[in-house]
Structures are given as C-alpha cells and as structure tokens.
Design a protein around this motif. Structure first.
Motif, PDB file in Angstrom:
ATOM      1  N   SER A  21       6.104  -1.412  -3.717  1.00 58.25           N
ATOM      2  CA  SER A  21       5.452  -1.319  -2.408  1.00 58.25           C
ATOM      3  C   SER A  21       6.279  -2.007  -1.328  1.00 58.25           C
ATOM      4  O   SER A  21       6.408  -1.494  -0.209  1.00 58.25           O
ATOM      5  N   GLN A  25       8.315  -0.548   2.201  1.00 64.48           N
ATOM      6  CA  GLN A  25       8.224  -1.101   3.547  1.00 64.48           C
ATOM      7  C   GLN A  25       9.560  -1.629   4.053  1.00 64.48           C
ATOM      8  O   GLN A  25       9.925  -1.405   5.203  1.00 64.48           O
ATOM      9  N   PHE A  39      -1.531  -8.197   0.630  1.00 66.00           N
ATOM     10  CA  PHE A  39      -1.982  -6.916   0.084  1.00 66.00           C
ATOM     11  C   PHE A  39      -2.364  -7.071  -1.393  1.00 66.00           C
ATOM     12  O   PHE A  39      -3.361  -6.517  -1.853  1.00 66.00           O
ATOM     13  N   MET A  66      -7.353  -0.796  -3.218  1.00 62.00           N
ATOM     14  CA  MET A  66      -6.255  -0.076  -2.567  1.00 62.00           C
ATOM     15  C   MET A  66      -6.594   0.257  -1.116  1.00 62.00           C
ATOM     16  O   MET A  66      -5.756   0.090  -0.216  1.00 62.00           O
ATOM     17  N   ALA A  70      -4.726  -1.080   2.212  1.00 62.32           N
ATOM     18  CA  ALA A  70      -4.163  -0.104   3.145  1.00 62.32           C
ATOM     19  C   ALA A  70      -4.707  -0.321   4.554  1.00 62.32           C
ATOM     20  O   ALA A  70      -3.957  -0.268   5.543  1.00 62.32           O
ATOM     21  N   GLY A  73      -3.019  -3.263   6.071  1.00 64.05           N
ATOM     22  CA  GLY A  73      -1.676  -2.929   6.517  1.00 64.05           C
ATOM     23  C   GLY A  73      -1.678  -2.223   7.858  1.00 64.05           C
ATOM     24  O   GLY A  73      -0.873  -2.533   8.745  1.00 64.05           O
ATOM     25  N   ARG A 189       1.744   3.818   9.341  1.00 61.84           N
ATOM     26  CA  ARG A 189       1.548   4.600   8.113  1.00 61.84           C
ATOM     27  C   ARG A 189       2.327   4.000   6.940  1.00 61.84           C
ATOM     28  O   ARG A 189       1.834   3.962   5.805  1.00 61.84           O
ATOM     29  N   ALA A 192       0.458   0.892   5.785  1.00 62.91           N
ATOM     30  CA  ALA A 192      -0.771   1.253   5.081  1.00 62.91           C
ATOM     31  C   ALA A 192      -0.461   1.775   3.684  1.00 62.91           C
ATOM     32  O   ALA A 192      -1.131   1.401   2.702  1.00 62.91           O
ATOM     33  N   LEU A 193       0.547   2.625   3.577  1.00 58.33           N
ATOM     34  CA  LEU A 193       0.898   3.184   2.275  1.00 58.33           C
ATOM     35  C   LEU A 193       1.422   2.114   1.332  1.00 58.33           C
ATOM     36  O   LEU A 193       1.023   2.036   0.166  1.00 58.33           O
ATOM     37  N   GLY A 195       0.750  -1.017   1.551  1.00 63.68           N
ATOM     38  CA  GLY A 195      -0.387  -1.871   1.243  1.00 63.68           C
ATOM     39  C   GLY A 195      -1.257  -1.313   0.141  1.00 63.68           C
ATOM     40  O   GLY A 195      -1.742  -2.051  -0.730  1.00 63.68           O
ATOM     41  N   ALA A 196      -1.474   0.004   0.137  1.00 64.43           N
ATOM     42  CA  ALA A 196      -2.293   0.625  -0.900  1.00 64.43           C
ATOM     43  C   ALA A 196      -1.665   0.441  -2.281  1.00 64.43           C
ATOM     44  O   ALA A 196      -2.357   0.128  -3.259  1.00 64.43           O
TER      45      ALA A 196
END
Length: 319
Positions: A21, A25, A39, A66, A70, A73, A189, A192-193, A195-196
């Motif tokens: 993850s 990023q 996260f 998740m 997200a 994030g 985005r 968020a991704l 973070g998920a």
C-alpha cells in the motif's frame, strides 16, 4: 521452529500488504506519507469494533476496516492535495498522531476495553474449531491468498490508464497537468486506494494477534514500512514484498540472538533497529533503486524495429 516459521511468514504477509500500500502511494505516485501506520491502525480497530463490539461477521469487519482507512486517506488528502511534498509529509504525520490519540483516549465496548487498555480477546476466525497448530497454518494460507490478491490487483491497476497517470505524477505535476488531469483528485484517489489496502493489513493483524493497543501504532512502525519499501525497491511491488521479508526477519530474529550475545533483552531489541538502519544506509549508497529495482519500460528498441519493418516494406526489392 516450524511454529515460529509459520508465525514469521504470516507476519511477513501482513506487513507485506502494508508495504504494497505504501509502495502505491510513494513508489508509484510519489506521495511522501509519514503517517501510513494510521491506515493500519484504522483497519485493525474498526474491524475489531465491528466484530467484537457490534457483533458482525469477519467479512463485514474486514470490509469495514478497509472502508474506514480509505475514507481517512481521502479525508486527509482533501485539504492537502495541492501542498508541496514537504508540507504534505508533515500533515500526514500529524493526522496519524491525531488518530492514535483519539483511540488512546476513547474507551469503546465497556470497562477496560479500548482507550489505553486496548482490546484483548479479539475473535479469531475458526480458532475454536482448530487446534493451535492448524489455526496457524490456516491463517498463513488466508494471509497468502490476500497477499496474492492485493499484488495482482495493484499490478493490474498499474497497467491501466489510471496507473500510468499516477506514475506520471511521480515525476512532477507538469505532465498530468499538461494532459488535462486533475492532480488533486488523483492524489485523493491514490491515498484512498492505498489506505484501503493498508486497512486490510490492519484487520488481518488484529484478528491474528488477538490484542491491539495504541502503542502498537507509533510513528516508529511507519519507519519500518518505509524501510521495507526503500530496501526492496520503490516502484516495484515484488520489491516491497522482499523488503517486508528482510525487515521482519531481522525484527523477529532477536529472540535467538538474546541467548548467544551477552547483552540484556532490551539492548538486543534495540540492536535490531540499528541493523535495519545500517542496512538502509548501505542499500541507499550502493543500490539506490533497492534490491529489486523497478523495471523501466524502453520504447527505443521497439521504435527501431518498427522503422526497420517500414524500411523493408518500402525497399526496391519489395517492388
């Protein structure tokens, strides 16, 4: 020793997802996130609260963790999406500490639950139906499946137009802006991704360890994730997993060193951070792109082959 190896591989898999993850990023998008452990913490806490306090199933707990990570994030990226890199890094660190302090000071689920006490006795899937040894193998298999799923999904994303735009952002905002892309929206985005995916790792960790408290999610843990990405090779997902394996192998090997080296346990525990730090310095100095560097696409050879084919088609011998 077999039980230890099963435990180590499970931890490597969980932290491997976390390093994947951060690689999305930072390694792909170029976002310096110094609060990445938040996260992980959100995934662990939200999944624990949903399963242990609310009484939902494990799948709902994992998905909830998740989604919460997200959302966090995206939330921290909304006001900071247009900041420069150094200010962005400081803001993410501050946001992570805010989350940790909130969970540290809020009790949830009754007396001696949540807050500084943490959560003990976190439910573990199939724990009551399996022996301790069988549960270890089961959770290792579950972790391996989720690592593979995360790796395949992120590598697929990298080949999509969205992934290529993220890589363009890593080199600076000028290229995506010239193409008419909304850089702020793309950063939101990406956060968020990432973070998920980190939230998934946190949920896995909570239900494997069966205990969490705020001291498990200090800024030092973010340093460990960064060490994994830097050692393995930023921008390479396989490298992020290799880095997770190396760092966690060092981090969990002190239990064997304590009986050999004439030092107390606290000193030996501190030595592992020294070893990781020295290793980072050596890799940065001699292999700045990491142990498994990112592969660069080259189009020059393809262009030359195309020119050659065009030359053959237009040559006099072809009529």
């Amino acid at each position: 020793m077999i039980d230890y190896l099963v435990y180590l591989l499970t931890i490597v898999g969980i932290w491997g997802i976390l390093s994947l993850s951060l690689n999305l990023q930072y390694g792909i998008t170029g976002l310096v996130n110094l609060g990445h452990i938040a996260f992980f913490m959100l995934g662990a806490y939200i999944s624990t609260i949903l399963v242990m306090v609310v009484g939902t199933g494990y799948v709902v707990g994992f998905i909830g963790g998740m989604l919460a990570a997200a959302a966090f994030g995206a939330l921290i990226a909304l006001p900071t999406a247009h900041l420069q890199q150094d200010y962005w890094a400081i803001s993410t660190l501050a946001a992570a500490e805010i989350v940790r302090l909130i969970f540290k000071n809020e009790t949830i689920g009754g007396t001696y639950q949540g807050g500084p006490y943490g959560f003990s006795g976190i439910p573990q899937p199939l724990k009551d139906s399996l022996s301790s040894e069988a549960f270890g193998w089961f959770y290792l298999g579950l972790t391996a499946v989720l690592v593979a799923a995360a790796l395949v999904a992120l590598m697929w994303l990298l080949r999509m137009p969205f992934g290529r735009v993220l890589k363009a952002m890593r080199e600076g905002d000028e290229v995506p802006l010239a193409l008419g892309k909304n850089v702020g929206n793309l950063r939101i985005r990406a956060m968020a991704l990432g973070g998920a995916v980190a939230g998934l790792a946190g949920a896995l960790y909570a239900h494997f360890n069966a205990f969490i408290d705020p001291t498990y999610f200090l800024p030092l843990e973010t340093f460990l994730v960064w060490a994994m990405v830097i050692l393995g090779g930023a921008g390479n997902y396989v490298g992020a997993l290799v880095g997770a394996l190396i760092v966690q192998a060092i981090y969990n090997s002190t239990r064997f060193v304590a009986g050999v080296v004439p030092l107390d346990a606290d000193t030996v525990g501190s030595l592992r951070m020294i070893v990781i730090g020295v290793l980072i310095i050596l890799v940065i100095h001699y292999m700045p792109r990491g142990l498994v560097p990112e592969r660069s696409r080259r189009y020059a050879g393809t262009a030359k082959k195309t020119e050659g084919r065009e030359h053959v088609r237009t040559s006099p011998s072809q009529g």
